[in-house]
Enzyme design. Sequence first.
Site, PDB file in Angstrom:
ATOM      1  N   SER A 149       0.866  -1.184   0.000  1.00  0.00           N
ATOM      2  CA  SER A 149       0.000   0.000   0.000  1.00  0.00           C
ATOM      3  C   SER A 149       0.895   1.223   0.000  1.00  0.00           C
ATOM      4  O   SER A 149       1.909   1.244   0.703  1.00  0.00           O
ATOM      5  CB  SER A 149      -0.864   0.050   1.267  1.00  0.00           C
ATOM      6  OG  SER A 149      -1.421   1.354   1.416  1.00  0.00           O
ATOM      7  N   ASN A 168      -7.586 -10.497  -1.178  1.00  0.00           N
ATOM      8  CA  ASN A 168      -6.845 -11.510  -1.944  1.00  0.00           C
ATOM      9  C   ASN A 168      -5.790 -12.196  -1.078  1.00  0.00           C
ATOM     10  O   ASN A 168      -5.616 -13.416  -1.131  1.00  0.00           O
ATOM     11  CB  ASN A 168      -6.155 -10.878  -3.158  1.00  0.00           C
ATOM     12  CG  ASN A 168      -7.152 -10.560  -4.267  1.00  0.00           C
ATOM     13  OD1 ASN A 168      -8.211 -11.191  -4.344  1.00  0.00           O
ATOM     14  ND2 ASN A 168      -6.824  -9.596  -5.106  1.00  0.00           N
ATOM     15  N   TYR A 200      -7.226   6.211   2.244  1.00  0.00           N
ATOM     16  CA  TYR A 200      -6.226   5.412   2.979  1.00  0.00           C
ATOM     17  C   TYR A 200      -6.787   4.986   4.329  1.00  0.00           C
ATOM     18  O   TYR A 200      -6.823   3.797   4.660  1.00  0.00           O
ATOM     19  CB  TYR A 200      -4.973   6.268   3.130  1.00  0.00           C
ATOM     20  CG  TYR A 200      -3.804   5.619   3.847  1.00  0.00           C
ATOM     21  CD1 TYR A 200      -3.051   4.619   3.238  1.00  0.00           C
ATOM     22  CD2 TYR A 200      -3.426   6.045   5.117  1.00  0.00           C
ATOM     23  CE1 TYR A 200      -1.948   4.052   3.887  1.00  0.00           C
ATOM     24  CE2 TYR A 200      -2.327   5.499   5.763  1.00  0.00           C
ATOM     25  CZ  TYR A 200      -1.590   4.489   5.146  1.00  0.00           C
ATOM     26  OH  TYR A 200      -0.498   3.951   5.779  1.00  0.00           O
ATOM     27  N   LYS A 244      -7.834   1.204   5.243  1.00  0.00           N
ATOM     28  CA  LYS A 244      -7.090   0.435   6.255  1.00  0.00           C
ATOM     29  C   LYS A 244      -8.035  -0.063   7.346  1.00  0.00           C
ATOM     30  O   LYS A 244      -7.858  -1.150   7.895  1.00  0.00           O
ATOM     31  CB  LYS A 244      -5.988   1.303   6.882  1.00  0.00           C
ATOM     32  CG  LYS A 244      -4.781   1.541   5.976  1.00  0.00           C
ATOM     33  CD  LYS A 244      -3.827   0.352   5.945  1.00  0.00           C
ATOM     34  CE  LYS A 244      -2.532   0.693   5.213  1.00  0.00           C
ATOM     35  NZ  LYS A 244      -1.663  -0.459   4.984  1.00  0.00           N
TER      36      LYS A 244
HETATM   37  P1  NAD Z   1       6.299   2.316   0.799  1.00  0.00           P
HETATM   38  O1  NAD Z   1       5.469   3.120  -0.126  1.00  0.00           O
HETATM   39  O2  NAD Z   1       7.744   2.564   0.855  1.00  0.00           O
HETATM   40  O3  NAD Z   1       6.080   0.768   0.534  1.00  0.00           O
HETATM   41  C1  NAD Z   1       4.877   0.229   0.067  1.00  0.00           C
HETATM   42  C2  NAD Z   1       5.196  -0.868  -0.939  1.00  0.00           C
HETATM   43  O4  NAD Z   1       3.978  -1.438  -1.431  1.00  0.00           O
HETATM   44  C3  NAD Z   1       5.941  -0.330  -2.151  1.00  0.00           C
HETATM   45  O5  NAD Z   1       7.016  -1.165  -2.456  1.00  0.00           O
HETATM   46  C4  NAD Z   1       4.889  -0.366  -3.259  1.00  0.00           C
HETATM   47  O6  NAD Z   1       5.455  -0.487  -4.537  1.00  0.00           O
HETATM   48  C5  NAD Z   1       4.067  -1.552  -2.847  1.00  0.00           C
HETATM   49  N1  NAD Z   1       2.704  -1.517  -3.396  1.00  0.00           N
HETATM   50  C6  NAD Z   1       1.846  -0.488  -3.397  1.00  0.00           C
HETATM   51  N2  NAD Z   1       0.697  -0.860  -4.003  1.00  0.00           N
HETATM   52  C7  NAD Z   1       0.851  -2.159  -4.375  1.00  0.00           C
HETATM   53  C8  NAD Z   1       0.020  -3.110  -5.048  1.00  0.00           C
HETATM   54  N3  NAD Z   1      -1.204  -2.787  -5.470  1.00  0.00           N
HETATM   55  N4  NAD Z   1       0.511  -4.345  -5.277  1.00  0.00           N
HETATM   56  C9  NAD Z   1       1.751  -4.684  -4.879  1.00  0.00           C
HETATM   57  N5  NAD Z   1       2.578  -3.831  -4.248  1.00  0.00           N
HETATM   58  C10 NAD Z   1       2.126  -2.587  -3.991  1.00  0.00           C
HETATM   59  O7  NAD Z   1       5.650   2.498   2.244  1.00  0.00           O
HETATM   60  P2  NAD Z   1       6.158   2.029   3.661  1.00  0.00           P
HETATM   61  O8  NAD Z   1       6.421   3.221   4.461  1.00  0.00           O
HETATM   62  O9  NAD Z   1       7.212   1.007   3.516  1.00  0.00           O
HETATM   63  O10 NAD Z   1       4.839   1.367   4.240  1.00  0.00           O
HETATM   64  C11 NAD Z   1       4.639  -0.030   4.249  1.00  0.00           C
HETATM   65  C12 NAD Z   1       3.330  -0.367   4.929  1.00  0.00           C
HETATM   66  O11 NAD Z   1       3.337   0.121   6.266  1.00  0.00           O
HETATM   67  C13 NAD Z   1       2.115   0.237   4.249  1.00  0.00           C
HETATM   68  O12 NAD Z   1       1.064  -0.691   4.274  1.00  0.00           O
HETATM   69  C14 NAD Z   1       1.747   1.425   5.112  1.00  0.00           C
HETATM   70  O13 NAD Z   1       0.380   1.685   5.068  1.00  0.00           O
HETATM   71  C15 NAD Z   1       2.190   0.939   6.481  1.00  0.00           C
HETATM   72  N6  NAD Z   1       2.538   2.092   7.325  1.00  0.00           N
HETATM   73  C16 NAD Z   1       3.705   2.774   7.175  1.00  0.00           C
HETATM   74  C17 NAD Z   1       3.982   3.862   7.966  1.00  0.00           C
HETATM   75  C18 NAD Z   1       5.270   4.639   7.821  1.00  0.00           C
HETATM   76  O14 NAD Z   1       5.434   5.650   8.519  1.00  0.00           O
HETATM   77  N7  NAD Z   1       6.186   4.232   7.005  1.00  0.00           N
HETATM   78  C19 NAD Z   1       3.063   4.275   8.928  1.00  0.00           C
HETATM   79  C20 NAD Z   1       1.893   3.578   9.038  1.00  0.00           C
HETATM   80  C21 NAD Z   1       1.640   2.479   8.262  1.00  0.00           C
END
Ligand code: NAD
Length: 420
Positions: free
Chosen positions: A169, A193, A239, A243
Amino acid sequence: MKKMSYVCVVLILSFVAIYFITAQGNDVQENVALTKVKREVQAADQDLQQQVELMKNQISKLTDNVLSLQSELNGYNQRFNQSKYPHVKTRNYSDRKRILITGGAGFVGSHLVDALMADGHEVTVVDNFFTGRKENVAHWIGHSNFELINHDVVTPIFIEVDEIYHLASPASPPNYMYNPIKTIKTNTLGTINMLGLAKRVKARFLLASTSEVYGDPEQHPQREDYWGNVNPIGPRACYDEAKRVAESMCYAYQSQEQLEVRVARIFNTFGPRMYMNDGRVVSNFVLQCLQHKPITIYGDGTQTRSFQYVTDLVNGMISLMNNNYSLPVNLGNPEEHTISEFAQIIRDLSGSDSKISYEKANKDDPKKRKPDISLAKRVLDWEPKVKMRDGLLKTIDYFKQELNKNDRHWSFERKAYGIA
Ligand code: NAD
Ligand code: UDP
């Protein structure tokens, strides 16, 4: 006269005799020479044969040497190939897990890949590279425990795994607002899925949820039993609400299908491999400071956030996956700062002289955010270890390197195209 004739005959006979005697002598001499030559040829032939034998021996010795060098080289190659990967623990077939990480090429996902690979598990990454990069996991490509699949989770996938960490995501507000419908699909269809896959292969499932499920919170700090304050039709809804639905789906699968689910509510996380232009506050402020550009504060800067370093989050997620607790757990660092303070901290740590520039506030931007992590402490025995400033120094270093890489890349391009 008669005497003369007699003398003549004697003379002629003598000549004939001398001729025959001389001719015979020559024949003998020739025979002797021939025999000598024959002997010499035989000797030379023997010599040659000896030399050939000698050379044959030498060739076979050389062949042996080449073979042993070759096997030594193979050994070096093997050792070199192994050492080109980071060290991984050796595990038996029985205690090695097959783990799927969706979104594993992203910022958090790639650090999770590192931790689980180092622990000796087999890791499969499924990512569509929307905000992730192959480069984040390039150091594992080719390793026999690692696989990278270019796939969008909105379409089902069938693989055999024991655990699924579902992170796919976009996470930064500009990225998830870029295509809100796709963000909703990724977090709803994508999650269903992956839950379907988990059900089919009986895998344990961990959802990377978010502090955004609390919306613009009225409870502070936020505890897991707080239901949140989300605007369902605002710009962040694609978002936040998706979620929240993803969490609901997890518990529906748990109660209806007895699936083992884990839900990590992740608070703001930062560290190396954050995407440079993802628009989040850490990457924006660090880049602005390193490039001596104005630091953009949205609103008056009194809104608060609490930032955790990525390795702490990864340890928390792995503890949660391996724990029996199945309700949502906050994972974050409770050290809270206003965005104005945060700007100053980053400016000081990066030694920058950037000015502050106050910009228009974002709609529905949460005014405060801080996790209550007493549950994580109690059930996971987990709390963040990395101090925010130490983490920020590592992140600033990472961004410096990325900027240098970019500079080198652009100066190469400029040269290649003859641009001054
Ligand atoms: P990021 O954007 O770096 O990583 C997300 C990854 O998901 C990317 O590699 C992207 O290419 C992949 N992706 C997106 N849509 C996709 C799809 N339809 N099919 C396959 N792959 C897909 O973000 P992140 O910071 O690494 O976040 C990772 C997870 O942690 C996310 O679910 C995010 O909601 C959650 N999160 C992160 C934070 C943060 O501060 N980093 C905070 C809260 C929640
Ligand atoms: N923010 C800011 N300037 C920026 C980027 C973000 O002032 O250049 C603010 C943003 O308005 C929010 C906070 O920093 O209040 C954290 O934003 P981020 O996008 O990192 O994540 P969020 O916590 O909002 O999901």
